[in-house]
Design a protein around this motif. Sequence first.
Motif, PDB file in Angstrom:
ATOM      1  N   LYS A   1       5.746  10.138  13.898  1.00 19.29           N
ATOM      2  CA  LYS A   1       5.097   8.893  14.296  1.00 19.29           C
ATOM      3  C   LYS A   1       4.229   8.287  13.208  1.00 19.29           C
ATOM      4  CE  LYS A   1       7.025   9.080  18.266  1.00 19.29           C
ATOM      5  NZ  LYS A   1       8.103   8.115  18.592  1.00 19.29           N
ATOM      6  N   THR A   2       4.139   8.953  12.061  1.00 20.00           N
ATOM      7  CA  THR A   2       3.435   8.403  10.913  1.00 20.00           C
ATOM      8  C   THR A   2       4.356   8.422   9.708  1.00 20.00           C
ATOM      9  OG1 THR A   2       2.507  10.544  10.249  1.00 20.00           O
ATOM     10  CG2 THR A   2       1.218   9.227  11.800  1.00 20.00           C
ATOM     11  N   ALA A   3       4.141   7.505   8.775  1.00 19.65           N
ATOM     12  CA  ALA A   3       5.012   7.418   7.607  1.00 19.65           C
ATOM     13  C   ALA A   3       4.230   6.847   6.430  1.00 19.65           C
ATOM     14  CB  ALA A   3       6.226   6.538   7.896  1.00 19.65           C
ATOM     15  N   PHE A   4       4.712   7.165   5.231  1.00 21.27           N
ATOM     16  CA  PHE A   4       4.163   6.628   3.991  1.00 21.27           C
ATOM     17  C   PHE A   4       5.135   5.608   3.408  1.00 21.27           C
ATOM     18  CE2 PHE A   4       2.462  11.061   4.043  1.00 21.27           C
ATOM     19  CZ  PHE A   4       1.127  10.721   4.241  1.00 21.27           C
ATOM     20  N   VAL A   5       4.596   4.500   2.909  1.00 18.02           N
ATOM     21  CA  VAL A   5       5.401   3.469   2.266  1.00 18.02           C
ATOM     22  C   VAL A   5       4.818   3.193   0.886  1.00 18.02           C
ATOM     23  CG1 VAL A   5       6.155   1.063   2.335  1.00 18.02           C
ATOM     24  CG2 VAL A   5       6.115   2.417   4.444  1.00 18.02           C
ATOM     25  N   SER A   6       5.579   3.499  -0.150  1.00 22.05           N
ATOM     26  CA  SER A   6       5.126   3.248  -1.515  1.00 22.05           C
ATOM     27  C   SER A   6       5.227   1.760  -1.821  1.00 22.05           C
ATOM     28  CB  SER A   6       5.988   4.044  -2.501  1.00 22.05           C
ATOM     29  OG  SER A   6       5.650   3.718  -3.831  1.00 22.05           O
ATOM     30  N   ILE A   7       4.136   1.158  -2.293  1.00 23.04           N
ATOM     31  CA  ILE A   7       4.142  -0.269  -2.606  1.00 23.04           C
ATOM     32  C   ILE A   7       4.047  -0.521  -4.108  1.00 23.04           C
ATOM     33  CG2 ILE A   7       3.104  -0.801  -0.382  1.00 23.04           C
ATOM     34  CD1 ILE A   7       0.513  -1.521  -1.948  1.00 23.04           C
TER      35      ILE A   7
ATOM     36  N   ILE B   1       9.043  -4.312   0.878  1.00 19.50           N
ATOM     37  CA  ILE B   1       8.031  -3.537   1.611  1.00 19.50           C
ATOM     38  C   ILE B   1       8.048  -3.919   3.088  1.00 19.50           C
ATOM     39  CG2 ILE B   1       5.564  -3.058   1.834  1.00 19.50           C
ATOM     40  CD1 ILE B   1       5.356  -3.728  -1.203  1.00 19.50           C
ATOM     41  N   LEU B   2       8.075  -5.216   3.355  1.00 22.86           N
ATOM     42  CA  LEU B   2       8.099  -5.681   4.745  1.00 22.86           C
ATOM     43  C   LEU B   2       9.362  -5.206   5.463  1.00 22.86           C
ATOM     44  CD1 LEU B   2       6.775  -9.338   4.311  1.00 22.86           C
ATOM     45  CD2 LEU B   2       5.490  -7.255   4.864  1.00 22.86           C
TER      46      LEU B   2
ATOM     47  N   LYS C   1       9.179  -2.865   8.768  1.00 23.09           N
ATOM     48  CA  LYS C   1       9.860  -3.318   9.988  1.00 23.09           C
ATOM     49  C   LYS C   1      10.838  -2.252  10.478  1.00 23.09           C
ATOM     50  CE  LYS C   1      11.243  -6.420  13.068  1.00 23.09           C
ATOM     51  NZ  LYS C   1      12.403  -5.728  13.668  1.00 23.09           N
ATOM     52  N   MET C   2      11.567  -1.622   9.567  1.00 23.49           N
ATOM     53  CA  MET C   2      12.495  -0.562   9.935  1.00 23.49           C
ATOM     54  C   MET C   2      11.744   0.604  10.588  1.00 23.49           C
ATOM     55  SD  MET C   2      14.781   1.875   7.430  1.00 23.49           S
ATOM     56  CE  MET C   2      13.297   2.783   6.943  1.00 23.49           C
ATOM     57  N   LEU C   3      10.588   0.970  10.035  1.00 16.87           N
ATOM     58  CA  LEU C   3       9.805   2.065  10.594  1.00 16.87           C
ATOM     59  C   LEU C   3       9.279   1.703  11.985  1.00 16.87           C
ATOM     60  CD1 LEU C   3       7.860   3.083   7.369  1.00 16.87           C
ATOM     61  CD2 LEU C   3       9.643   4.417   8.512  1.00 16.87           C
ATOM     62  N   SER C   4       8.873   0.453  12.149  1.00 19.24           N
ATOM     63  CA  SER C   4       8.419  -0.002  13.468  1.00 19.24           C
ATOM     64  C   SER C   4       9.542   0.110  14.488  1.00 19.24           C
ATOM     65  CB  SER C   4       7.930  -1.450  13.377  1.00 19.24           C
ATOM     66  OG  SER C   4       7.658  -1.981  14.649  1.00 19.24           O
ATOM     67  N   ASP C   5      10.751  -0.294  14.105  1.00 22.00           N
ATOM     68  CA  ASP C   5      11.904  -0.211  15.009  1.00 22.00           C
ATOM     69  C   ASP C   5      12.226   1.239  15.369  1.00 22.00           C
ATOM     70  OD1 ASP C   5      12.107  -2.950  14.900  1.00 22.00           O
ATOM     71  OD2 ASP C   5      13.715  -2.962  13.403  1.00 22.00           O
TER      72      ASP C   5
ATOM     73  N   ARG D   1       0.956  -7.993  10.421  1.00 23.23           N
ATOM     74  CA  ARG D   1       1.528  -8.893  11.421  1.00 23.23           C
ATOM     75  C   ARG D   1       2.852  -8.375  12.001  1.00 23.23           C
ATOM     76  NH1 ARG D   1      -0.705 -14.144  11.227  1.00 23.23           N
ATOM     77  NH2 ARG D   1      -2.140 -14.467   9.471  1.00 23.23           N
ATOM     78  N   ILE D   2       3.435  -7.354  11.392  1.00 27.07           N
ATOM     79  CA  ILE D   2       4.766  -6.901  11.813  1.00 27.07           C
ATOM     80  C   ILE D   2       4.748  -6.310  13.208  1.00 27.07           C
ATOM     81  CG2 ILE D   2       6.544  -5.150  11.337  1.00 27.07           C
ATOM     82  CD1 ILE D   2       6.096  -5.691   8.364  1.00 27.07           C
ATOM     83  N   ASP D   3       3.763  -5.471  13.488  1.00 28.69           N
ATOM     84  CA  ASP D   3       3.731  -4.772  14.773  1.00 28.69           C
ATOM     85  C   ASP D   3       2.272  -4.557  15.167  1.00 28.69           C
ATOM     86  OD1 ASP D   3       3.858  -3.070  16.939  1.00 28.69           O
ATOM     87  OD2 ASP D   3       5.241  -1.640  16.030  1.00 28.69           O
TER      88      ASP D   3
END
Length: 562
Positions: free
Chosen positions: A223-229, A257-258, A262-266, A324-326
């Motif tokens: 339920k948690t994830a890291f996103v490298s920006i 990144i967005l 968004k994929m992680l939110s889905d 704003r995504i989720d």
Amino acid sequence: MLAWARTLRAAGPFRWAAARPGAVRAAHRGQSERPQGRRAELPSGPDLRHFLRGAAAPPPAGEPEPEPGSTSGLGKVYLETYGCQMNVNDTEIAWAILQKSGYTRTKEADEADVILLVTCSVRDKAEQTIWNRLQHLKALKARRHQACLPLRIGILGCMAERLKEEILHREKLVDIVAGPDAYRDLPRLLAMAESGQQAANVLLSLDETYADILPVQTSAGGKTAFVSIMRGCDNMCSYCIVPFTRGRERSRPIASILQEVKMLSDQGVKEVTLLGQNVNSFRDMSEVQFQSAAAPVLSRGFSTVYKTKPGGLRFAHLLDQVSRIDPEMRIRFTSPHPKDFPDEVLQLIQERHNICKQLHLPAQSGSTRVLEAMRRGYTREAYLELVQHVRNTIPGVSLSSDFIAGFCGETEEDHQQTVSLLREVRYNIGFLFAYSMRQKTRAYHRLQDDVPADVKQRRLEELITVFREEAARANEAMVGQSQLVLVEGPSKRSASELCGRNDGNIKVIFPDADTEDAGGCKALVRAQPGDYVLVKVTSASSQTLKGVLLCRTTLSRSAACH
């Protein structure tokens, strides 16, 4: 962008080359080996050559390279991750590349055909952990060789970048070495290793961000994830190896990144942490129209070793778009530099209910004199002014920090100033370490590692004691309050309890019991990983809160009630 920078990615099989005189030095040299006196002649220090040195030589003419995937039965890969969150993300990127090439994943080292260690090089202890692990793998590789089932071992990441020659030479145990910017090359390197060659690619890139690769989450259902920006760092703090193992700063395009968030939110992920070595220096220059944007103002009293970089979409814009995504997804970010906290970032954090009210403000020292030697770009007074400004802008914010004990030239008075900073700021979370000199850094070339090891350890223990005392006081202030907690799963210490983290990233333990749902459902429910729950805090320590479960709720509903 320099045109030649884009040619730096591919590297051929490893070839030994004659070493420069004096190029190989121990990481911790005695003072007798250094020039005496402050005015003694000094080396010029690290420069661009350090980013390019160690590139593998191209194969001799006429020697064909095996094509990735040209061998049958690519086999099973076992991955181990050491170090920071960036390495967790790197592991996911490497696995995404290998999976696409036809490899399968195993969680058991004994059944793997390939074992890859994603490594850290920030301190000597981190590297010693890898050397010790390789000794354990040596026996496994010998058994597999006797059974005619060859095992390939690879070192990835920062240690690979720093110690390529030594890794490949020591006992001929390691088959492949790949730096942080060479993961796309892994299938080719493994194909070469299968043909009996050692292979390496440690070339650093000025533009590689892996923006087109969606990492494969290593914890399925998490339920948690890291996103490298962004990758790399330009700050060149005198103690830090990161610019030499991960290269110069470069940012991913915001669009990629967005897409990933968004994929992680889905997929049901409820918390995303935006990652970068200097995450709030984010600067997207991927589109022509972005290049005319104005540069943000640095935090008051802060400076950089490099000129202001104009243009690009900045961190405030990215943070706004991601949040704003989720509305039910928490957003965190790490690790920032204190210089890059303009008011628009702080105000955005205060306004958005799903951006966590928790900031990492790495101080490193409480002494202005030591901060200058570290090339941090601020004084003790400027740092404290920023802390006060942050707390005025974001009431109730949780603060964390990094500290180094026993840096070059640190006196007892300098140490006591760090102790007093810990008491004055009262951090909720702290990361404290004894100084470990790293080759290639400015400190290695210019300063003396003159604080004895026993003094470093004593000072570190004093800092840890003071931090824990103050963190306990800060956390005790939450007793009696209700905290919104994202449930992570069962507590490690008790099957009858659940654990999660509050907005300030502090661990919260509470009973696994039936509870009401704030949405109006009459039936009692059990909290599950990924649920938000309200917990009333009943006790606190320096690291953990404990409490009683009040109800299950949502992020948006909780924000509306406060």
